[in-house]
Design an enzyme around this catalytic site. Structure first.
Site, PDB file in Angstrom:
ATOM      1  N   SER A 247       0.831  -1.200   0.000  1.00  9.18           N
ATOM      2  CA  SER A 247       0.000   0.000   0.000  1.00  9.18           C
ATOM      3  C   SER A 247       0.872   1.259   0.000  1.00  9.18           C
ATOM      4  O   SER A 247       1.633   1.458  -0.942  1.00  9.18           O
ATOM      5  CB  SER A 247      -0.963  -0.060   1.193  1.00  9.18           C
ATOM      6  OG  SER A 247      -2.034   0.834   1.028  1.00  9.18           O
ATOM      7  N   ASP A 362      -9.212  -5.240  -5.376  1.00 10.88           N
ATOM      8  CA  ASP A 362      -8.751  -4.136  -4.527  1.00 10.88           C
ATOM      9  C   ASP A 362      -9.505  -2.853  -4.869  1.00 10.88           C
ATOM     10  O   ASP A 362      -9.459  -2.396  -5.998  1.00 10.88           O
ATOM     11  CB  ASP A 362      -7.241  -3.946  -4.758  1.00 10.88           C
ATOM     12  CG  ASP A 362      -6.587  -3.005  -3.760  1.00 10.88           C
ATOM     13  OD1 ASP A 362      -7.306  -2.198  -3.138  1.00 10.88           O
ATOM     14  OD2 ASP A 362      -5.357  -3.078  -3.617  1.00 10.88           O
ATOM     15  N   HIS A 394      -7.327  -5.919  -1.231  1.00 11.20           N
ATOM     16  CA  HIS A 394      -6.172  -5.059  -0.920  1.00 11.20           C
ATOM     17  C   HIS A 394      -5.200  -5.738   0.044  1.00 11.20           C
ATOM     18  O   HIS A 394      -4.005  -5.427   0.051  1.00 11.20           O
ATOM     19  CB  HIS A 394      -6.678  -3.747  -0.320  1.00 11.20           C
ATOM     20  CG  HIS A 394      -5.601  -2.727  -0.093  1.00 11.20           C
ATOM     21  ND1 HIS A 394      -4.873  -2.164  -1.128  1.00 11.20           N
ATOM     22  CD2 HIS A 394      -5.119  -2.164   1.055  1.00 11.20           C
ATOM     23  CE1 HIS A 394      -3.994  -1.290  -0.630  1.00 11.20           C
ATOM     24  NE2 HIS A 394      -4.127  -1.285   0.683  1.00 11.20           N
TER      25      HIS A 394
END
Length: 430
Positions: A247, A362, A394
């Protein structure tokens, strides 16, 4: 006994917790009976709530856990599932529907290792990243020697996403980094993970410090220190140390590679390549659309957010712009720093090998608008590999249908396919 039934009390309990979440401590405390107002004044309520919730990250979901009746008292428990912890708010109601008792109980979730982990194949050592005020604790996981698994081992340093993450990148009952660490260590790969500075030293981050903070202080400095520690570990091959970012950690991984040119490569897991403000707006739009039609309040929030996004994009944006005028209350300093280090520009001069991984479900990082851009920018390079996993979210956990924040509150594990993909890619550097 009051005519209030448990359905009424559940609504009162959820209203009380919502007020705490919205920092309306005076309204929450106004529901206390006289004895509670004396024993648990508003200032104490605020202090107790913040002590538990500030290190817990963002709220994932909130709902009534259970109800009970004991000796004439009616009890309602509300569970708040945050990214890093669950907190149970246990409320006792009197016959008038006032709160006569309150307990804030942190709830621990037991970790169950996935089937691909073999804990007999590695050992773990506690370490400290950095020195002085901002030093953070970490765990170094080292494979055991065997006939087909001998040191020096390749080493991977894990770099977290946004928020005050712990070393396991705990989100609800899920521990994404522990899955990755134990899965990779089971395959003969050394891994280093650590608590984020913003978690370990949460109380040190005053409003003044936060207003001047960038990803350099939040992420990059400790990642570089962790890489150095990994290189100095006798069992690790110092020429085969990689950074794996997830991320936000994936988004800034190229900056880490730019600053440490001796890295062996980067592993990008769900990395945004577009401006942060665009992804924030996209996420809110997605979440508000899940129910079908948006409420008037949601439409107003989106319009307000669009104004704030435009403010970030304004060429005249300066550090003096108040954070309340910007998305999520993030400081202008933070946004300006990201603007001055665009990932696309860094990639043009970065020749490191890279593995780019993306979940197809995601909603926080777009498979089309982010992953596709990584691929477009880097597809001509022979030392870059790409893999999209259609059914993963995600967190790289399997699921079906549209991804939602609620699924982060359901126990799962990083897909074994991801572990296999990373370990096979690392084998190319033996």
């Amino acid at each position: 006994m009051s005519s209030l039934n448990f359905e009424n009390l559940k609504a009162l309990a959820e209203r009380f917790v919502s007020q705490l979440l919205q920092k309306n401590y005076d309204r929450a405390a106004s529901q206390f009976d006289d004895q509670m107002k004396t024993a648990f004044p508003e200032s104490e309520l605020k202090k107790s709530w913040q002590r538990l919730t500030l290190p817990a990250g963002d709220l994932i979901q909130m709902g009534v856990l259970q109800t009970a009746e004991m000796e004439g008292h009616r009890i309602v428990s509300v569970r708040c599932q945050f990214e890093l912890a669950a907190i149970d708010v246990q409320l006792v109601f009197n016959s008038q529907g006032q709160i006569s008792g309150l307990s804030l109980i942190p709830s621990k979730t037991e970790y169950h290792p996935p089937a691909y982990v073999d804990t007999s194949t590695f050992r773990e050592v506690e370490v400290t990243i950095g020195k002085g005020k901002w030093a953070v604790p970490g765990t170094l996981t080292i494979p055991n020697n065997s006939s087909d698994n001998t040191e020096p081992f390749p080493g991977v340093v894990l770099v977290h996403g946004s928020g005050p993450n712990d070393r396991d990148e705990t989100i609800g009952p899920n521990k994404i980094f522990r899955d990755l660490v134990w899965g990779l260590a089971s395959k003969g790969i050394g891994v280093l993970r650590y608590d984020k500075r913003t978690l370990k030293h949460a109380s040190e981050f005053t409003e003044d410090i936060v207003s001047k903070m960038t990803v350099k202080e939040e992420v990059i400095e400790d990642a570089l220190l962790a890489v150095n520690l990994m290189r100095e570990t006798p069992e690790i091959d110092s020429s085969r140390v990689f950074v794996l970012g997830h991320s936000l950690g994936a988004s800034v991984a190229p900056r880490i590679g730019e600053q440490d040119t001796d890295l062996a490569g980067l592993i990008i897991m769900a990395g945004t390549i577009r401006p942060l403000e665009d992804t924030i707006l996209e996420q809110f739009t997605y979440l508000y659309s899940l129910a079908g039609s948006m409420t008037d309040e949601q439409k107003a929030t989106l319009e307000s957010l669009k104004v704030k996004v435009a403010r970030v994009k304004d060429p005249e944006l300066s550090e003096g712009v108040p954070s309340k005028e910007l998305p999520l209350g993030i400081s202008a300093t933070y946004f300006l720093d990201l603007r001055s280090h665009p990932t696309k520009e860094i990639l043009k001069n970065l020749s490191l090998p890279m593995l780019i991984l993306q979940g197809g479900r995601d909603y926080q990082v777009s498979p089309t608008q982010d992953f596709q851009v990584w691929e477009d920018e880097l597809k001509s390079r022979k030392n870059v590999s790409f893999h999209i996993f259609p059914s993963l979210n995600h967190l790289f956990i399997e699921g079906k249908g549209k991804s939602t924040p609620q699924e982060y509150g359901v126990e799962g594990h990083v897909s074994e396919e991801v572990i296999e993909d990373i370990s096979q890619w690392l084998k190319k550097f033996e």
